[in-house]
Motif scaffolding. Structure first.
Motif, PDB file in Angstrom:
ATOM      1  N   UNK A 167       0.837  -1.203   0.000  1.00  0.00           N
ATOM      2  CA  UNK A 167       0.000   0.000   0.000  1.00  0.00           C
ATOM      3  C   UNK A 167       0.873   1.254   0.000  1.00  0.00           C
ATOM      4  N   UNK A 168       1.928   1.216   0.777  1.00  0.00           N
ATOM      5  CA  UNK A 168       2.845   2.359   0.823  1.00  0.00           C
ATOM      6  C   UNK A 168       3.509   2.569  -0.533  1.00  0.00           C
ATOM      7  N   UNK A 169       3.881   1.467  -1.180  1.00  0.00           N
ATOM      8  CA  UNK A 169       4.494   1.545  -2.508  1.00  0.00           C
ATOM      9  C   UNK A 169       3.528   2.167  -3.513  1.00  0.00           C
ATOM     10  N   UNK A 170       2.267   1.751  -3.459  1.00  0.00           N
ATOM     11  CA  UNK A 170       1.261   2.286  -4.376  1.00  0.00           C
ATOM     12  C   UNK A 170       1.035   3.779  -4.137  1.00  0.00           C
ATOM     13  N   UNK A 171       0.997   4.184  -2.871  1.00  0.00           N
ATOM     14  CA  UNK A 171       0.841   5.610  -2.568  1.00  0.00           C
ATOM     15  C   UNK A 171       2.006   6.413  -3.121  1.00  0.00           C
ATOM     16  N   UNK A 172       3.221   5.906  -2.890  1.00  0.00           N
ATOM     17  CA  UNK A 172       4.415   6.619  -3.359  1.00  0.00           C
ATOM     18  C   UNK A 172       4.440   6.722  -4.888  1.00  0.00           C
ATOM     19  N   UNK A 173       3.834   5.735  -5.550  1.00  0.00           N
ATOM     20  CA  UNK A 173       3.794   5.735  -7.016  1.00  0.00           C
ATOM     21  C   UNK A 173       2.653   6.581  -7.565  1.00  0.00           C
ATOM     22  N   UNK A 174       1.833   7.162  -6.689  1.00  0.00           N
ATOM     23  CA  UNK A 174       0.747   8.028  -7.129  1.00  0.00           C
ATOM     24  C   UNK A 174      -0.514   7.301  -7.531  1.00  0.00           C
ATOM     25  N   UNK A 175      -0.683   6.054  -7.089  1.00  0.00           N
ATOM     26  CA  UNK A 175      -1.832   5.254  -7.520  1.00  0.00           C
ATOM     27  C   UNK A 175      -3.167   5.857  -7.115  1.00  0.00           C
ATOM     28  N   UNK A 176      -3.200   6.626  -6.021  1.00  0.00           N
ATOM     29  CA  UNK A 176      -4.458   7.247  -5.596  1.00  0.00           C
ATOM     30  C   UNK A 176      -4.338   8.779  -5.578  1.00  0.00           C
ATOM     31  N   UNK A 177      -3.367   9.309  -6.300  1.00  0.00           N
ATOM     32  CA  UNK A 177      -3.127  10.744  -6.266  1.00  0.00           C
ATOM     33  C   UNK A 177      -2.528  11.149  -4.937  1.00  0.00           C
ATOM     34  N   UNK A 178      -2.922  12.293  -4.454  1.00  0.00           N
ATOM     35  CA  UNK A 178      -2.430  12.737  -3.151  1.00  0.00           C
ATOM     36  C   UNK A 178      -3.313  12.159  -2.049  1.00  0.00           C
ATOM     37  N   UNK A 179      -2.739  11.409  -1.086  1.00  0.00           N
ATOM     38  CA  UNK A 179      -3.545  10.914   0.039  1.00  0.00           C
ATOM     39  C   UNK A 179      -4.066  12.089   0.862  1.00  0.00           C
ATOM     40  N   UNK A 180      -5.362  12.038   1.192  1.00  0.00           N
ATOM     41  CA  UNK A 180      -5.955  13.139   1.949  1.00  0.00           C
ATOM     42  C   UNK A 180      -6.670  12.682   3.218  1.00  0.00           C
ATOM     43  N   UNK A 181      -7.096  11.420   3.256  1.00  0.00           N
ATOM     44  CA  UNK A 181      -7.799  10.960   4.455  1.00  0.00           C
ATOM     45  C   UNK A 181      -7.657   9.458   4.611  1.00  0.00           C
ATOM     46  N   UNK A 182      -7.856   9.002   5.832  1.00  0.00           N
ATOM     47  CA  UNK A 182      -7.821   7.572   6.127  1.00  0.00           C
ATOM     48  C   UNK A 182      -8.813   7.288   7.237  1.00  0.00           C
ATOM     49  N   UNK A 183      -9.316   6.079   7.258  1.00  0.00           N
ATOM     50  CA  UNK A 183     -10.239   5.698   8.322  1.00  0.00           C
ATOM     51  C   UNK A 183      -9.987   4.251   8.723  1.00  0.00           C
ATOM     52  N   UNK A 184     -10.084   4.017  10.009  1.00  0.00           N
ATOM     53  CA  UNK A 184      -9.907   2.668  10.549  1.00  0.00           C
ATOM     54  C   UNK A 184     -10.988   2.412  11.584  1.00  0.00           C
ATOM     55  N   UNK A 185     -11.517   1.203  11.575  1.00  0.00           N
ATOM     56  CA  UNK A 185     -12.504   0.797  12.574  1.00  0.00           C
ATOM     57  C   UNK A 185     -12.164  -0.606  13.048  1.00  0.00           C
ATOM     58  N   UNK A 186     -12.160  -0.778  14.363  1.00  0.00           N
ATOM     59  CA  UNK A 186     -11.941  -2.097  14.959  1.00  0.00           C
ATOM     60  C   UNK A 186     -13.027  -2.298  16.007  1.00  0.00           C
ATOM     61  N   UNK A 187     -14.017  -3.092  15.657  1.00  0.00           N
ATOM     62  CA  UNK A 187     -15.162  -3.314  16.540  1.00  0.00           C
ATOM     63  C   UNK A 187     -15.240  -4.778  16.923  1.00  0.00           C
ATOM     64  N   UNK A 188     -15.611  -5.025  18.147  1.00  0.00           N
ATOM     65  CA  UNK A 188     -15.795  -6.394  18.612  1.00  0.00           C
ATOM     66  C   UNK A 188     -16.472  -6.379  19.971  1.00  0.00           C
ATOM     67  N   UNK A 189     -16.745  -7.575  20.471  1.00  0.00           N
ATOM     68  CA  UNK A 189     -17.375  -7.713  21.785  1.00  0.00           C
ATOM     69  C   UNK A 189     -16.345  -8.312  22.743  1.00  0.00           C
ATOM     70  N   UNK A 190     -16.194  -7.669  23.891  1.00  0.00           N
ATOM     71  CA  UNK A 190     -15.296  -8.193  24.920  1.00  0.00           C
ATOM     72  C   UNK A 190     -16.121  -8.570  26.140  1.00  0.00           C
ATOM     73  N   UNK A 191     -15.935  -9.782  26.606  1.00  0.00           N
ATOM     74  CA  UNK A 191     -16.663 -10.283  27.768  1.00  0.00           C
ATOM     75  C   UNK A 191     -15.690 -10.399  28.937  1.00  0.00           C
ATOM     76  N   UNK A 192     -15.922  -9.584  29.953  1.00  0.00           N
ATOM     77  CA  UNK A 192     -15.021  -9.561  31.100  1.00  0.00           C
ATOM     78  C   UNK A 192     -15.555 -10.353  32.284  1.00  0.00           C
ATOM     79  N   UNK A 193     -16.706 -10.999  32.114  1.00  0.00           N
ATOM     80  CA  UNK A 193     -17.336 -11.686  33.243  1.00  0.00           C
ATOM     81  C   UNK A 193     -16.647 -13.000  33.584  1.00  0.00           C
ATOM     82  N   UNK A 194     -15.915 -13.586  32.613  1.00  0.00           N
ATOM     83  CA  UNK A 194     -15.290 -14.879  32.887  1.00  0.00           C
ATOM     84  C   UNK A 194     -13.885 -14.744  33.463  1.00  0.00           C
ATOM     85  N   UNK A 195     -13.424 -13.510  33.634  1.00  0.00           N
ATOM     86  CA  UNK A 195     -12.109 -13.289  34.233  1.00  0.00           C
ATOM     87  C   UNK A 195     -10.958 -13.335  33.257  1.00  0.00           C
ATOM     88  N   UNK A 196     -11.194 -13.767  32.011  1.00  0.00           N
ATOM     89  CA  UNK A 196     -10.124 -13.854  31.020  1.00  0.00           C
ATOM     90  C   UNK A 196      -9.654 -12.453  30.631  1.00  0.00           C
TER      91      UNK A 196
END
Length: 314
Positions: free
Chosen positions: A133-162
């Motif tokens: 991805x970095x190589x593609x950006x440097x080569x201009x594959x998407x023009x000038x990078x202007x924004x990025x977004x990341x999402x990491x969603x999940x369920x965490x259960x703390x009732x079992x002590x793990x």
């Protein structure tokens, strides 16, 4: 030609990540050897046929290790890393770097003063599709990078002590901001450079825990790119999204932990190493031998800590 001696490792902490990834990575790295383990339960070290200690200070004094992998809960990262550096050891520390930015600064300062190598285990920097991805950006594959977004969603259960410690602010420093957002922040720093301004919101909406169960950040980089990171412990719909948008197109790395990379020229499948910690260990060993900074260093880790600290203070 005589080969340089192997890097001898002392591993502190033998939890889930250590047994599944870290120890197998050290054992598989041809320039490394396992010299000892620090654990509260010596029985956990028995399968590895190496010396074991329950006292960390004693292990540093007695184990003939060149490097220490710190894989203990976050509140121990700074004191254990600094102690190892002062004892003349190189250190590869699990993420996040510390409980707070000031501790992380002390860690990097100790590395500078001792001349030892300090690395932080942000292993996603070593993903081959991230390099592509970095190589593609440097080569201009998407023009000038202007924004990025990341999402990491999940369920965490703390009732079992793990992994209950992860929801204890005295041990972990926070919730998903420090547990999962740190990886995405670090990756954006890797791709876009120095963060200049940060805003964010933390709240606890669903989980009955003393830390946030969700965090949303907006990071503005010195080059003008804006990154949005959203992480949640209260979603039964898992998400692992990462996209980079430019003036001429988009790079889609979703799911971030899978091989697929979509770009304007097509779709590629670029898998990571079977053990995603191995390239991080491999790069660290190379850094020690070559006298250079690792791909994920104490200095780069500081930038990630700074971003999280800005949000926590706000």
């Amino acid at each position: 030609m005589t080969q340089p001696p192997k890097i001898r490792w002392l591993v502190a902490g033998i939890g889930d990540i250590t047994t599944k990834r870290v120890l197998p990575a050290i054992l598989a790295e041809p320039r490394s050897s396992l010299a000892g383990i620090v654990t509260r339960d010596p029985a956990k070290a028995e399968p590895y046929s190496v010396a074991a200690w329950t006292d960390y200070a004693r292990a540093l004094a007695e184990c003939p290790a060149d490097a220490v992998y710190v894989a203990t809960p976050v509140f121990l990262h700074a004191p254990q890393t600094i102690a190892a550096l002062r004892a003349g050891k190189h250190v590869l520390c699990e993420k996040p770097m510390a409980l707070r930015y000031g501790e992380a600064v002390s860690m990097e300062q100790a590395a500078h003063e001792t001349g030892r190598t300090l690395g932080i285990a942000y292993y996603r920097r070593t993903y081959p599709k991230v390099a592509r991805a970095r190589q593609l950006m440097d080569a201009g594959a998407i023009g000038r990078p202007v924004s990025a977004e990341a999402a990491a969603h999940g369920w965490s259960d703390f009732t079992d002590g793990f992994r209950a410690w992860i929801a204890d602010p005295k041990q972990s420093g926070g919730g998903p901001l420090r547990d999962v957002a740190c990886h995405r922040i670090d990756l954006m720093n890797f791709l876009f450079g120095k963060p200049a301004r940060v805003t964010g919101q933390l709240s606890t909406l669903v989980q009955r825990i003393p830390v946030e169960d969700n965090a949303t950040l907006l990071i503005e980089y010195e080059n003008g790119v804006r990154g949005v990171v959203d992480v949640r412990w209260h979603s039964h719909v898992p998400r692992d999204e990462f996209r980079i948008r430019g003036t001429e197109g988009e790079l889609d790395l979703t799911p971030l932990n899978d091989p697929q990379l979509v770009h304007p020229q097509g779709t590629e499948q670029i898998p990571a190493h079977a053990n995603i910690h191995f390239p991080c260990v491999e790069d660290f060993v190379s850094a020690v031998r070559e006298g250079r900074a690792p791909l994920s260093s104490g200095l780069t880790g500081l930038a990630t800590e700074w971003v999280m600290d800005q949000v926590a203070q706000a």
